[in-house]
Design a protein around this motif. Structure first.
Motif, short mmCIF file in Angstrom:
data_model
loop_
_atom_site.label_atom_id
_atom_site.label_comp_id
_atom_site.label_asym_id
_atom_site.label_seq_id
_atom_site.Cartn_x
_atom_site.Cartn_y
_atom_site.Cartn_z
N GLN A 265 -59.02 8.34 6.54
CA GLN A 265 -58.24 8.29 5.31
C GLN A 265 -58.70 9.38 4.36
O GLN A 265 -59.84 9.84 4.42
N ARG B 57 -52.55 8.48 -1.25
CA ARG B 57 -53.63 8.08 -0.34
C ARG B 57 -53.05 7.93 1.05
O ARG B 57 -52.03 7.26 1.24
N SER C 275 -53.90 6.88 5.10
CA SER C 275 -54.88 6.13 5.89
C SER C 275 -54.30 5.68 7.21
O SER C 275 -53.08 5.57 7.36
#
Length: 585
Positions: free
Chosen positions: A4, A55, A57
């Motif tokens: 991530q 983000r 991931s």
């Protein structure tokens, strides 16, 4: 390789920052990565700093990250504003045009890439965002061709040459970083995702989609940040389903139009933010007194007054429960994820008709505008329940001088309901106190009976998952309580505390009113201390818990009201600080 990382693009509002983030995020979503995106933007149409933090991931994420791995900067202000987030070893990709500078002695790598120059050579400086995406793809070890499908979907309507030019800009950006600047860092290469197809959407889109799935075919609303996307989504979709969206002159008209449409038998609703809800309060009372279903979405933002229109806050809680004058039954629900926003919106329409009262879906800016990866939605699980809405065969023969007992005193507080024009269904509808047929009445005995009848509805609210619980410890050191968008940050803080040997439970409240005291009380009883995490200055949720459950001596508030979302590390650090101060244990 990493599983991530966090990427942010920033610049001046109106120069394509949002589209840069969209092309980057949608491409990674289609590759099977989980994403969480949050935009910082100003309350103006053009100008002022804006950024989009995403983000990425290989596992599910529900909040933005504490730090930043890659910053894409189109101006110096972006570096100055966001530099503090970069971790040691982080990377800045900056447009060479403005001569980027970073603080001396920092352990951050700056790469000046001529975004604007490369884009201009390809035909227009507007493509500088695609050059930036190309440079990013080189950092992540992603082939530029992976962006082809999204670029086609985004710019295809402008012609094939525009698509070709944008793809060439992406390739040039990747090539420049690798060949001209010699970038080669495998520690930022992304692990391969699972390739599964998932949705990627903001909470407002999920709310709008939930309204459609619930059978809503009319929406009346006035534009306001951060609720406008609900109306904008439905303007495009409802006409194809035989429905309509009306942009009203104000929020007062929006609420009363929705009440009228519901009275006529349609499923209708409105949405707004704090200032708009203030204007709707009298209409919400009308819904309660006339026992007409009404669904309202409140996307909370920074207040009071105009306040911080584009920033995060959770300060409408008490207003949504107690804002109306007089006492009426009211239901307030609060989804905590985009998936819940979809399903809870469906349920809001069912509850509004079953209990014939206003139902408020309480969101906040982070949930409404934050973009999350969403698992495929289960339309098969959706039920449409219309409560005591009678068809003509079930309407009793006219009695009591030919009037239908629309407000009949019943044991459960819910009276039979008809729509206009039904045989034997004639009755009065008025905002003043009334008897069983709706005729105005000031008789003391009638007032008491009708008041008690309406309030009896709150004694039996059926709502699945009133509280999301993670109560694995019998005697936890800490019980975290929150609502709406704080869930992800709390869950990540919990993981870190558990690694430190602290036993932590978590309760996230989804039914705010009537308050689920029977579900919350045992969780608080067995905890040594309770930390209530919320975005306001006065601890509204904590005070609500104290009012309904007690245990004031156990409850500690963790508050944030600067307009920014909680970061996991803030919750973790403050909890540890409470421990040092002797507040906990």
């Amino acid at each position: 390789m990493v599983n991530q990382l966090s990427w942010k693009v920033g610049g001046q509002q109106g120069e394509g920052i949002e589209s840069t983030g969209e092309v980057f995020a949608i491409t990674l979503n289609r590759l099977g990565y989980y994403l969480y995106g949050y935009r910082h933007f100003s309350s103006r149409i053009k100008g002022g700093h804006t950024n989009n933090k995403i983000r990425v991931s290989t596992k599910k994420v529900r909040t933005i990250s504490d730090d930043l791995d890659i910053l894409v900067a189109f101006d110096q202000e972006t570096i100055d504003f966001n530099f503090h987030e970069l971790r040691d070893g982080g990377v800045i990709l900056a447009d060479a045009k403005f001569g980027p500078k970073i603080p001396e002695g920092s352990n951050v790598s700056l790469y000046s890439v001529p975004f604007t120059e490369i884009a201009s050579e390809l035909g227009t400086s507007l493509m500088k965002n695609m050059v930036a995406i190309g440079a990013t793809s080189a950092i992540l070890n992603l082939d530029p061709s992976l962006f082809q499908e999204v670029v086609q979907d985004t710019y295809g309507r402008k012609g094939e040459q525009v698509v070709l030019n944008n793809m060439e800009a992406i390739r040039k950006g990747a090539q420049y970083l690798k060949e001209e600047l010699g970038f080669d860092r495998s520690d930022l290469y992304l692990e391969k995702a699972d390739g599964q197809k998932r949705m990627f959407m903001i909470g407002n889109d999920a709310i709008a989609l939930g309204a459609i799935a619930a059978g809503a075919r009319f929406m009346a609303a006035y534009p306001i940040t951060p609720a406008s996307e609900i109306m904008e989504y439905l303007i495009k979709k409802l006409p194809d389903l035989g429905g309509a969206v009306i942009q009203t002159e104000d929020e007062i008209a929006a609420a009363t139009m929705a009440i009228g449409a519901n009275y006529a038998g349609a499923r209708a609703f409105t949405s707004s933010a704090g200032p708009g809800l203030s204007l709707m309060m009298e209409s919400i009372g009308l819904s309660g007194m006339t026992e007409t279903p009404l669904v309202i979405v409140d996307t909370q933002r920074g207040g009071p007054s105009t306040g911080l229109p584009t920033k995060q806050e959770q300060s409408d809680l008490m207003a949504m429960i107690y804002g109306t004058h007089g006492e009426i039954p009211k239901i307030v629900i609060a989804p905590s994820t985009v998936e819940e926003a979809f399903y809870d919106t469906v349920e809001a329409f069912n509850l509004a008709e079953e209990y014939q009262c206003p139902v408020i879906v309480l969101s906040d800016l982070q949930l409404s505008l934050g973009k999350q990866t969403v698992e495929p939605l289960s339309y098969e699980s959706i039920q449409i329940r219309r409560g005591k809405l009678l068809n003509e065969e079930l309407v009793p023969e006219a009695g009591n001088q030919g009037y239908f007992k629309r407000y009949e005193i019943t044991e459960d507080g819910i009276s039979p309901r008809v729509i206009p024009g039904m045989k034997n269904g004639i009755h009065h509808v008025t905002g003043v106190e009334h008897d069983e047929t709706g005729k105005p009445s000031e008789a003391a005995a009638n007032r008491k009976a009708q008041m008690e009848k309406r309030l009896r509805k709150l004694e039996q609210i059926e709502f699945n998952n009133k509280v999301h619980k993670n109560d694995k410890h019998e005697e936890p050191d800490i019980l975290f309580i929150g609502y709406i968008s704080t869930r992800g940050a709390i869950e990540e803080a919990m993981e870190r505390l558990e690694e430190d040997g602290v036993k932590v439970n978590h309760a996230h409240i989804r039914l705010i009113h009537p308050f689920p005291k029977e579900e919350i009380r045992p969780l608080i009883e067995k905890a040594k201390q309770v930390i209530v995490v919320e975005h306001n200055a006065t601890g509204q949720l904590a005070n609500l818990i104290k009012m309904n459950v007690g245990f004031a001596d156990k409850i500690q508030s963790l508050l944030k009201y600067d307009g920014n979302p909680f970061l996991p590390n803030e919750i973790y650090t403050q909890s540890k600080e409470f421990t040092k101060q002797g507040v906990l244990f």
